[in-house]
Enzyme design. Structure first.
Site, PDB file in Angstrom:
ATOM      1  N   THR A 173       1.125  -1.539  -0.145  1.00 14.56           N
ATOM      2  CA  THR A 173      -0.589   0.162   0.242  1.00 14.56           C
ATOM      3  C   THR A 173       0.536   1.159   0.066  1.00 14.56           C
ATOM      4  OG1 THR A 173      -1.930  -1.241   1.349  1.00 14.56           O
ATOM      5  CG2 THR A 173      -2.153   1.408   0.852  1.00 14.56           C
ATOM      6  N   HIS A 198       1.452   2.148  -3.686  1.00 12.75           N
ATOM      7  CA  HIS A 198       0.726   2.684  -4.028  1.00 12.75           C
ATOM      8  C   HIS A 198       0.485   3.791  -3.950  1.00 12.75           C
ATOM      9  CE1 HIS A 198      -1.553  -0.763  -5.778  1.00 12.75           C
ATOM     10  NE2 HIS A 198      -1.733  -1.405  -4.164  1.00 12.75           N
ATOM     11  N   HIS A 252       2.563   1.905   8.433  1.00  9.88           N
ATOM     12  CA  HIS A 252       2.128   1.660   9.523  1.00  9.88           C
ATOM     13  C   HIS A 252       1.974   0.068  10.282  1.00  9.88           C
ATOM     14  CE1 HIS A 252       0.716   0.604   5.603  1.00  9.88           C
ATOM     15  NE2 HIS A 252       0.215  -0.871   5.925  1.00  9.88           N
ATOM     16  N   GLU A 253       3.251  -0.679   9.604  1.00 10.27           N
ATOM     17  CA  GLU A 253       3.650  -1.321   9.338  1.00 10.27           C
ATOM     18  C   GLU A 253       5.195  -1.148  11.040  1.00 10.27           C
ATOM     19  OE1 GLU A 253       5.070  -3.985   6.512  1.00 10.27           O
ATOM     20  OE2 GLU A 253       2.658  -3.714   5.700  1.00 10.27           O
TER      21      GLU A 253
HETATM   22  N1  LIG Z   1      -6.917  -5.708   1.994  1.00 15.81           N
HETATM   23  C1  LIG Z   1      -6.286  -4.895   3.124  1.00 15.81           C
HETATM   24  O1  LIG Z   1      -6.921  -4.398   3.703  1.00 15.81           O
HETATM   25  C2  LIG Z   1      -4.774  -4.518   2.469  1.00 15.81           C
HETATM   26  C3  LIG Z   1      -3.667  -4.994   3.218  1.00 15.81           C
HETATM   27  C4  LIG Z   1      -2.432  -4.612   2.787  1.00 15.81           C
HETATM   28  C5  LIG Z   1      -1.632  -4.660   1.861  1.00 15.81           C
HETATM   29  N2  LIG Z   1      -2.886  -4.686   0.873  1.00 15.81           N
HETATM   30  C6  LIG Z   1      -3.052  -5.307  -0.106  1.00 15.81           C
HETATM   31  O2  LIG Z   1      -2.584  -5.865  -0.723  1.00 15.81           O
HETATM   32  C7  LIG Z   1      -1.961  -6.854  -1.960  1.00 15.81           C
HETATM   33  C8  LIG Z   1      -0.579  -6.890  -1.961  1.00 15.81           C
HETATM   34  O3  LIG Z   1       0.071  -6.638  -1.153  1.00 15.81           O
HETATM   35  P1  LIG Z   1       1.655  -6.850  -1.023  1.00 15.81           P
HETATM   36  O4  LIG Z   1       1.992  -5.850   0.020  1.00 15.81           O
HETATM   37  O5  LIG Z   1       2.243  -8.391  -0.414  1.00 15.81           O
HETATM   38  O6  LIG Z   1       2.100  -5.873  -1.881  1.00 15.81           O
HETATM   39  P2  LIG Z   1       3.161  -6.724  -3.373  1.00 15.81           P
HETATM   40  O7  LIG Z   1       3.217  -5.761  -3.721  1.00 15.81           O
HETATM   41  O8  LIG Z   1       4.397  -6.603  -2.772  1.00 15.81           O
HETATM   42  O9  LIG Z   1       2.897  -8.190  -4.047  1.00 15.81           O
HETATM   43  C9  LIG Z   1       2.155  -8.152  -4.797  1.00 15.81           C
HETATM   44  C10 LIG Z   1       2.373  -9.753  -5.566  1.00 15.81           C
HETATM   45  O10 LIG Z   1       1.584  -9.941  -6.297  1.00 15.81           O
HETATM   46  C11 LIG Z   1       2.329 -10.606  -7.509  1.00 15.81           C
HETATM   47  N3  LIG Z   1       2.407 -10.300  -8.924  1.00 15.81           N
HETATM   48  C12 LIG Z   1       1.417  -9.413  -9.622  1.00 15.81           C
HETATM   49  N4  LIG Z   1       1.057  -9.776 -10.629  1.00 15.81           N
HETATM   50  C13 LIG Z   1       0.398 -10.537 -10.840  1.00 15.81           C
HETATM   51  C14 LIG Z   1      -0.148 -12.421 -11.224  1.00 15.81           C
HETATM   52  N5  LIG Z   1      -0.775 -11.482 -12.365  1.00 15.81           N
HETATM   53  N6  LIG Z   1       0.076 -13.104 -11.265  1.00 15.81           N
HETATM   54  C15 LIG Z   1       0.788 -13.849 -10.205  1.00 15.81           C
HETATM   55  N7  LIG Z   1       1.533 -12.652  -9.356  1.00 15.81           N
HETATM   56  C16 LIG Z   1       1.102 -11.120  -9.649  1.00 15.81           C
HETATM   57  C17 LIG Z   1       4.078  -9.679  -7.915  1.00 15.81           C
HETATM   58  O11 LIG Z   1       4.874  -9.898  -8.884  1.00 15.81           O
HETATM   59  C18 LIG Z   1       4.044  -9.106  -6.106  1.00 15.81           C
HETATM   60  O12 LIG Z   1       4.887 -10.328  -5.968  1.00 15.81           O
HETATM   61  C19 LIG Z   1      -1.776  -5.167  -2.535  1.00 15.81           C
HETATM   62  O13 LIG Z   1      -2.082  -4.761  -3.072  1.00 15.81           O
HETATM   63  C20 LIG Z   1      -1.548  -3.965  -0.935  1.00 15.81           C
HETATM   64  O14 LIG Z   1      -2.072  -2.696  -0.885  1.00 15.81           O
HETATM   65  C21 LIG Z   1      -3.879  -5.140   0.774  1.00 15.81           C
END
Ligand SMILES: NC(=O)c1ccc[n+]([C@@H]2O[C@H](COP(=O)([O-])OP(=O)(O)OC[C@H]3O[C@@H](n4cnc5c(N)ncnc54)[C@H](O)[C@@H]3O)[C@@H](O)[C@H]2O)c1
Ligand SMILES: [Zn+2]
Length: 353
Positions: A40, A43, A61-62
């Protein structure tokens, strides 16, 4: 004067002096120790959340850290206590809060996005956000409690049950944590991830991984589930291709749990939802019970947090660390050590991360 890492404009971070804020009634002042960089935060760094984030914004926030000051009317907390923070402030009066869903308050202040975060040397927060850490838990590992709480919440939202087959799409830190928490709940898990480095790391933790660019995911799921399809898919990639995969792998009455933040609307194969009677479940953040469970899972080693930490960088190197994550470098979780303000700006950029 203490230092803070600030987002100032798309793809631009700096470190700047930040005044410490005397804790008021019901508040505590913390010395953040370790702060994780999250998807995030990336983002935000991309500028995708500019409509929400007021600049300059202190990110983070972590975190883990210790209390250095206790305001009036705070009970149960002492200077020196090891803590993490559940970074949510809700209004308590909106329809969502009144229905008991304070973590998705309609006027939620997510501390670290909507208000100043932890990537600084002093941080004043409401005492109500504190979560106690066991003294035996090293503070670097404790910085992984917040994303673990996300994973605990998500596995709960998807109602993952023992013996179910679960596909996690996106093996970043959050995806791997979801996979580990689902496995601890008795599920059989597969992780679909683009990065070879991240797949290897997940394999090293005992997870089975698939490469969406080389493997025929549909065929693999068919073999694995005797043509039934998976019970649960988690979309944790944030990519359009990840959405397609998550829909494709599900069997009849499968549940798709959406965790990633999608910066724009996506096309979804709704015919498949109709045909297989699929369910879509959104999952956002966590509540206090998720956080407390996460502390326990990190403390007892169910979550091997130390193995997810790729690098620890001094506060002054945080901007370069964002660039490193951005470049898709061979990293999983990068922590910023807020107690280390060594100025390494003369070093070769990137070498320190
Ligand atoms: N719901 C919530 O409350 C919450 C909390 C924390 C993070 N998030 C979101 O969750 C997501 C993941 O967080 P993160 O810190 O692990 O992010 P990150 O960007 O490190 O991980 C995303 C992973 O997805 C992989 N990826 C991209 N396209 C892909 C595809 N087509 N197929 C397979 N893998 C693919 C990337 O290589 C990457 O390793 C982010 O969008 C983040 O904003 C949501
Ligand atoms: Zn509310």
């Amino acid at each position: 004067m203490t230092l803070a890492v600030r987002y100032t404009a798309a793809r631009t971070l700096d470190t700047a002096p930040a005044p410490s804020v005397e804790p008021g009634p019901g508040e505590v002042e913390l010395a953040p120790a370790y702060v994780g960089i999250c998807g995030t935060d990336l983002h935000i760094f991309h500028g995708d959340m500019d409509a929400r984030v007021a600049t300059p914004a202190v990110l983070g926030h972590e975190m883990s850290g210790r209390i250095v000051g206790v305001g009036p009317d705070v009970e149960g907390w002492q200077v020196g206590d090891a803590v993490t923070v559940m970074p949510l402030r809700w209004d308590g009066t909106c329809p969502a809060c009144r229905a008991g869903h304070q973590h998705v308050c309609q006027h939620l202040d997510f501390i670290g996005i909507d208000s100043p975060g932890a990537m600084q040397q002093r941080w004043t927060v409401p005492a109500s956000t504190l979560i106690r850490l066991p003294e035996s838990l090293p503070l670097d590992r404790a910085a992984l409690v917040e994303p673990t709480a996300v994973a605990v919440h998500d596995v709960g939202r998807a109602q993952v049950a023992e013996g179910e087959k679960v596909v996690v799409v996106g093996g970043g830190p959050v995806g791997v944590l979801i996979a580990l928490v689902a496995q601890a709940a008795g599920a059989e898990v597969r992780v679909v991830e683009l990065s070879a480095h991240r797949r290897a790391l997940a394999e090293g933790l005992g997870l089975t991984t698939w490469d969406p660019t080389a493997d025929d995911i549909g065929a693999l799921v068919g073999t694995w589930t005797a043509d039934a399809g998976a019970d649960v898919a988690f979309e944790v990639s944030g990519a359009a291709g990840g959405v397609d995969t998550a829909v494709e792998v599900l069997g009849v009455r499968g549940r798709l749990c959406l965790v990633a933040i999608h910066p724009r609307p996506r096309e979804v194969n709704l015919h498949r939802f109709f045909w297989r009677e699929l369910t879509l479940v959104g999952a956002r953040l966590y509540d206090r019970s998720d956080f407390e469970r996460a502390v326990a899972l990190v403390a007892d080693g169910t979550i091997p947090a130390d193995r997810l930490i790729s690098k620890v960088v001094p506060l002054t190197q945080a901007p370069a660390a964002f660039e490193a994550l951005e470049g898709g470098g061979d990293v999983m979780k990068i922590l910023v050590d807020c107690t280390d303000d060594t100025d390494t700006s003369d070093d070769t950029q990137g070498a320190a991360v």
